[in-house]
Motif scaffolding. Structure first.
Motif, PDB file in Angstrom:
ATOM      1  N   GLU A 170      -2.699 -11.018   1.317  1.00  0.00           N
ATOM      2  CA  GLU A 170      -3.885 -10.212   1.019  1.00  0.00           C
ATOM      3  C   GLU A 170      -3.811  -8.981   1.917  1.00  0.00           C
ATOM      4  OE1 GLU A 170      -6.890 -13.289   1.498  1.00  0.00           O
ATOM      5  OE2 GLU A 170      -6.411 -14.084  -0.484  1.00  0.00           O
ATOM      6  N   PRO A 171      -3.196  -7.899   1.417  1.00  0.00           N
ATOM      7  CA  PRO A 171      -2.850  -6.764   2.279  1.00  0.00           C
ATOM      8  C   PRO A 171      -4.059  -6.119   2.948  1.00  0.00           C
ATOM      9  CG  PRO A 171      -1.808  -6.536   0.116  1.00  0.00           C
ATOM     10  CD  PRO A 171      -2.755  -7.684   0.028  1.00  0.00           C
ATOM     11  N   THR A 172      -5.213  -6.187   2.309  1.00  0.00           N
ATOM     12  CA  THR A 172      -6.414  -5.581   2.904  1.00  0.00           C
ATOM     13  C   THR A 172      -7.664  -6.211   2.302  1.00  0.00           C
ATOM     14  OG1 THR A 172      -7.611  -3.498   3.279  1.00  0.00           O
ATOM     15  CG2 THR A 172      -6.502  -3.716   1.172  1.00  0.00           C
ATOM     16  N   ASN A 173      -8.764  -6.150   3.041  1.00  0.00           N
ATOM     17  CA  ASN A 173     -10.038  -6.519   2.401  1.00  0.00           C
ATOM     18  C   ASN A 173     -10.980  -5.311   2.316  1.00  0.00           C
ATOM     19  OD1 ASN A 173     -10.738  -6.434   5.097  1.00  0.00           O
ATOM     20  ND2 ASN A 173     -12.058  -8.238   5.035  1.00  0.00           N
ATOM     21  N   TYR A 174     -10.468  -4.123   2.681  1.00  0.00           N
ATOM     22  CA  TYR A 174     -11.272  -2.927   2.419  1.00  0.00           C
ATOM     23  C   TYR A 174     -11.254  -2.681   0.920  1.00  0.00           C
ATOM     24  CZ  TYR A 174     -11.309  -1.928   7.383  1.00  0.00           C
ATOM     25  OH  TYR A 174     -11.513  -2.005   8.724  1.00  0.00           O
ATOM     26  N   CYS A 175     -12.413  -2.322   0.389  1.00  0.00           N
ATOM     27  CA  CYS A 175     -12.468  -2.171  -1.064  1.00  0.00           C
ATOM     28  C   CYS A 175     -13.455  -1.078  -1.445  1.00  0.00           C
ATOM     29  CB  CYS A 175     -12.895  -3.505  -1.701  1.00  0.00           C
ATOM     30  SG  CYS A 175     -12.723  -3.487  -3.497  1.00  0.00           S
ATOM     31  N   VAL A 176     -13.042  -0.258  -2.398  1.00  0.00           N
ATOM     32  CA  VAL A 176     -13.914   0.845  -2.842  1.00  0.00           C
ATOM     33  C   VAL A 176     -15.053   0.335  -3.730  1.00  0.00           C
ATOM     34  CG1 VAL A 176     -12.124   2.630  -2.752  1.00  0.00           C
ATOM     35  CG2 VAL A 176     -12.469   1.358  -4.880  1.00  0.00           C
ATOM     36  N   TYR A 177     -14.878  -0.855  -4.295  1.00  0.00           N
ATOM     37  CA  TYR A 177     -15.888  -1.346  -5.245  1.00  0.00           C
ATOM     38  C   TYR A 177     -16.899  -2.265  -4.563  1.00  0.00           C
ATOM     39  CZ  TYR A 177     -12.758   0.586  -8.756  1.00  0.00           C
ATOM     40  OH  TYR A 177     -11.987   1.435  -9.492  1.00  0.00           O
ATOM     41  N   ILE A 181       0.237 -11.663  -4.524  1.00  0.00           N
ATOM     42  CA  ILE A 181      -0.375 -10.578  -3.731  1.00  0.00           C
ATOM     43  C   ILE A 181      -1.622 -10.052  -4.444  1.00  0.00           C
ATOM     44  CG2 ILE A 181       0.026  -8.406  -2.510  1.00  0.00           C
ATOM     45  CD1 ILE A 181       3.019  -8.715  -3.109  1.00  0.00           C
ATOM     46  N   THR A 182      -2.719 -10.066  -3.729  1.00  0.00           N
ATOM     47  CA  THR A 182      -3.931  -9.423  -4.240  1.00  0.00           C
ATOM     48  C   THR A 182      -4.855  -9.131  -3.061  1.00  0.00           C
ATOM     49  OG1 THR A 182      -5.674  -9.522  -5.916  1.00  0.00           O
ATOM     50  CG2 THR A 182      -5.290 -11.530  -4.706  1.00  0.00           C
ATOM     51  N   GLY A 183      -5.743  -8.186  -3.238  1.00  0.00           N
ATOM     52  CA  GLY A 183      -6.646  -7.873  -2.125  1.00  0.00           C
ATOM     53  C   GLY A 183      -7.697  -6.888  -2.557  1.00  0.00           C
ATOM     54  N   GLY A 184      -8.329  -6.250  -1.587  1.00  0.00           N
ATOM     55  CA  GLY A 184      -9.322  -5.229  -1.890  1.00  0.00           C
ATOM     56  C   GLY A 184      -8.637  -3.994  -2.470  1.00  0.00           C
ATOM     57  N   VAL A 185      -9.441  -3.173  -3.142  1.00  0.00           N
ATOM     58  CA  VAL A 185      -8.909  -1.915  -3.691  1.00  0.00           C
ATOM     59  C   VAL A 185      -9.103  -0.843  -2.614  1.00  0.00           C
ATOM     60  CG1 VAL A 185      -9.134  -0.213  -5.546  1.00  0.00           C
ATOM     61  CG2 VAL A 185      -9.403  -2.652  -6.048  1.00  0.00           C
ATOM     62  N   HIS A 186      -8.067  -0.653  -1.816  1.00  0.00           N
ATOM     63  CA  HIS A 186      -8.138   0.259  -0.667  1.00  0.00           C
ATOM     64  C   HIS A 186      -8.085   1.705  -1.164  1.00  0.00           C
ATOM     65  CE1 HIS A 186      -7.075   2.273   3.052  1.00  0.00           C
ATOM     66  NE2 HIS A 186      -7.308   1.148   3.718  1.00  0.00           N
ATOM     67  N   PRO A 187      -8.957   2.579  -0.624  1.00  0.00           N
ATOM     68  CA  PRO A 187      -9.014   3.936  -1.182  1.00  0.00           C
ATOM     69  C   PRO A 187      -7.763   4.779  -0.950  1.00  0.00           C
ATOM     70  CG  PRO A 187     -10.458   3.716   0.750  1.00  0.00           C
ATOM     71  CD  PRO A 187      -9.990   2.343   0.406  1.00  0.00           C
ATOM     72  N   HIS A 188      -6.935   4.424   0.020  1.00  0.00           N
ATOM     73  CA  HIS A 188      -5.842   5.342   0.391  1.00  0.00           C
ATOM     74  C   HIS A 188      -4.493   5.059  -0.267  1.00  0.00           C
ATOM     75  CE1 HIS A 188      -8.102   6.040   4.448  1.00  0.00           C
ATOM     76  NE2 HIS A 188      -8.709   6.563   3.411  1.00  0.00           N
ATOM     77  N   TYR A 189      -4.305   3.879  -0.813  1.00  0.00           N
ATOM     78  CA  TYR A 189      -2.931   3.515  -1.217  1.00  0.00           C
ATOM     79  C   TYR A 189      -2.707   3.629  -2.722  1.00  0.00           C
ATOM     80  CZ  TYR A 189      -2.841   1.787   3.529  1.00  0.00           C
ATOM     81  OH  TYR A 189      -2.926   1.697   4.889  1.00  0.00           O
ATOM     82  N   ASP A 190      -1.569   4.239  -3.080  1.00  0.00           N
ATOM     83  CA  ASP A 190      -1.260   4.408  -4.501  1.00  0.00           C
ATOM     84  C   ASP A 190      -0.149   3.457  -4.930  1.00  0.00           C
ATOM     85  OD1 ASP A 190       1.116   5.455  -3.617  1.00  0.00           O
ATOM     86  OD2 ASP A 190       0.659   7.525  -4.181  1.00  0.00           O
ATOM     87  N   VAL A 191       0.233   3.587  -6.178  1.00  0.00           N
ATOM     88  CA  VAL A 191       1.189   2.643  -6.756  1.00  0.00           C
ATOM     89  C   VAL A 191       2.573   2.738  -6.090  1.00  0.00           C
ATOM     90  CG1 VAL A 191       1.907   4.130  -8.695  1.00  0.00           C
ATOM     91  CG2 VAL A 191       1.873   1.649  -8.991  1.00  0.00           C
ATOM     92  N   TYR A 192       2.914   3.923  -5.558  1.00  0.00           N
ATOM     93  CA  TYR A 192       4.218   4.039  -4.876  1.00  0.00           C
ATOM     94  C   TYR A 192       4.233   3.160  -3.619  1.00  0.00           C
ATOM     95  CZ  TYR A 192       5.109   8.004  -7.912  1.00  0.00           C
ATOM     96  OH  TYR A 192       5.290   8.795  -9.014  1.00  0.00           O
ATOM     97  N   TYR A 193       3.085   3.138  -2.919  1.00  0.00           N
ATOM     98  CA  TYR A 193       2.982   2.330  -1.704  1.00  0.00           C
ATOM     99  C   TYR A 193       3.173   0.840  -2.048  1.00  0.00           C
ATOM    100  CZ  TYR A 193       0.748  -0.064   2.216  1.00  0.00           C
ATOM    101  OH  TYR A 193       0.483  -0.915   3.249  1.00  0.00           O
ATOM    102  N   TYR A 194       2.490   0.393  -3.106  1.00  0.00           N
ATOM    103  CA  TYR A 194       2.577  -1.028  -3.456  1.00  0.00           C
ATOM    104  C   TYR A 194       3.952  -1.388  -4.033  1.00  0.00           C
ATOM    105  CZ  TYR A 194      -2.315  -1.504  -2.299  1.00  0.00           C
ATOM    106  OH  TYR A 194      -3.508  -1.533  -1.609  1.00  0.00           O
ATOM    107  N   ALA A 195       4.574  -0.403  -4.709  1.00  0.00           N
ATOM    108  CA  ALA A 195       5.933  -0.642  -5.219  1.00  0.00           C
ATOM    109  C   ALA A 195       6.881  -0.868  -4.036  1.00  0.00           C
ATOM    110  CB  ALA A 195       6.383   0.552  -6.065  1.00  0.00           C
TER     111      ALA A 195
END
Ligand code: V47
Length: 373
Positions: A72-79, A120-134
């Protein structure tokens, strides 16, 4: 199977129950009205026997499990989801973000283990895009080349793709190139607009369905969940199941359906409390009977507890998910029984054998690794 049919003859059926049982035995699909009847009026012993019949027909006496971990990479979430006990904002003290190096360290511990899957799943962090997760997926695969990576709910894919100015389809393609093997089923909640509008501010049912459809078209299989036992009623549950059954008819890309009982600690819906265990069992059974095109029905033991998951094996369930190794906090934070969710493979086998079923270690696509009969 014959024994199950004998049991059905033994129970004195209501006329509607008889009609539904006859349909199921003749391999006919039940209607939405019939599913509603099952939820509202069918006796629990009837539901158990009929769901058990369907389970046996599809999966014999096998009960599947896998050896896996979560990240769970982060629990910060925009939603803001009212049922969620896990998400945090930057102002909160107990939020976390793991760097790619942290994640490399976490997975390196499993180099000599038998895990076959990283979820892998976690919060929807405002800073990270699909390249980061790839990149995250690639780095994990470099350390554990043989594991299957089941990652990111539809809503995470939607956000991370937009962040990189891509469509979700383009985002999925990129993730696949970097090693994404399948998608988990989270975030479906109840696939009804009016319910979702009351629950959260994230994209609604159409986005979830569209992204799973796109994934299936790209050869990325997925699961589907249903978060039940909060503000929805039985009609909403049937509408949810209907949308899933329809999509599965089109794509055949879903592996498993996973009902998730709403857990009520530390979130904005706590005042609702939780539904009963009988309700949980009935929900598994109706799902198994209605979703005739889903190969597997999973009881996620971290969500409902080991004992209830074991009982669910008598209500249509054929899969218990994985060994987890205390790597997920979503349900710990929502007050679930298992505060350090972990099972050894041997404990999993004992639990299944005690229910008079055959434990089968599977990979993430339900290929059999070992049958323990
Ligand atoms: O997306 C959040 C749900 C999901 C609560 O695909 C809650 O194999 C109950 O989807 N009470 C995450 N549920 C878990 C999930 C999952 C787990 C295991 C296997 C798979 C799979 C998928 O949990 C979220 C959300 O729908 N959730 N909060 C709560 N308080």
């Amino acid at each position: 199977m014959q024994q199950t049919l004998d049991l059905l003859n033994f129970i004195k059926l209501k006329p509607e129950e008889k009609q539904i049982a006859d349909k199921v035995i003749e391999n006919k699909r039940i209607s939405d009205e019939e599913a509603l009847f099952l939820y509202q009026h069918a006796r629990t012993n009837f539901l158990a026997v009929l769901a058990n019949y369907v389970r046996e027909k599809l999966n014999k006496d096998y009960v599947f499990f896998n050896i896996n971990i979560h990240i769970e990479p982060t629990n910060y979430c925009v939603y803001n989801c009212k049922y969620c006990s896990y998400a945090r904002k930057f102002k909160d003290k107990d939020g976390w973000v793991y760097s790619l190096e942290d994640i490399e360290k976490m997975v390196s511990k499993y180099k000599d283990s038998k895990i076959t899957e990283v979820h892998i799943t976690g919060g929807v962090h405002p800073h990270y895009d699909v390249y980061y997760y790839a990149k995250m997926i690639r780095r994990i695969k470099q350390i554990l080349p043989h594991v299957h990576i089941k990652a990111f709910t539809a809503i995470e894919i939607d956000f991370m793709s937009k962040k990189a100015r891509m469509t979700p389809e383009e985002g999925l393609k990129l993730l696949k190139e970097y090693g994404l093997d399948s998608m988990p089923g989270g975030g479906a909640e109840i696939l009804v607009d009016s319910i979702q509008k009351q629950l959260h501010d994230k994209p609604g049912p159409d986005v979830w369905l569209r992204i799973h459809k796109a994934a299936h078209k790209l050869g990325i299989p997925s699961n589907a969940t249903m978060l039940y036992g909060h503000i929805e009623n039985y009609e909403h549950r049937v509408q949810h199941l209907r949308k899933l059954r329809d999509l599965q008819d089109q794509t055949h890309g879903f592996n498993a359906f996973i009902p998730l009982k709403y857990r009520s600690k530390n979130n904005k819906l706590s005042y609702l409390g939780e539904v009963s265990v009988i309700e949980d069992m009935r929900n598994y059974a109706v799902s198994r009977i209605y979703l005739d095109n889903f190969p597997h029905l999973k009881a996620y033991w971290v969500n409902i507890g080991k004992k209830n998951a074991q009982m669910a094996l008598s209500f249509g369930v054929d899969d218990l998910d994985g060994t987890i190794d205390d790597t997920t906090k979503i349900y710990t934070m929502a007050g679930a029984e298992e505060q350090h969710p972990r099972m050894t493979a041997s404990e999993m086998r004992q639990l299944i054998k005690a229910a008079k079923r055959i434990p089968v270690q599977r990979d993430s696509l339900y290929n059999i690794i070992k049958i323990y009969d």
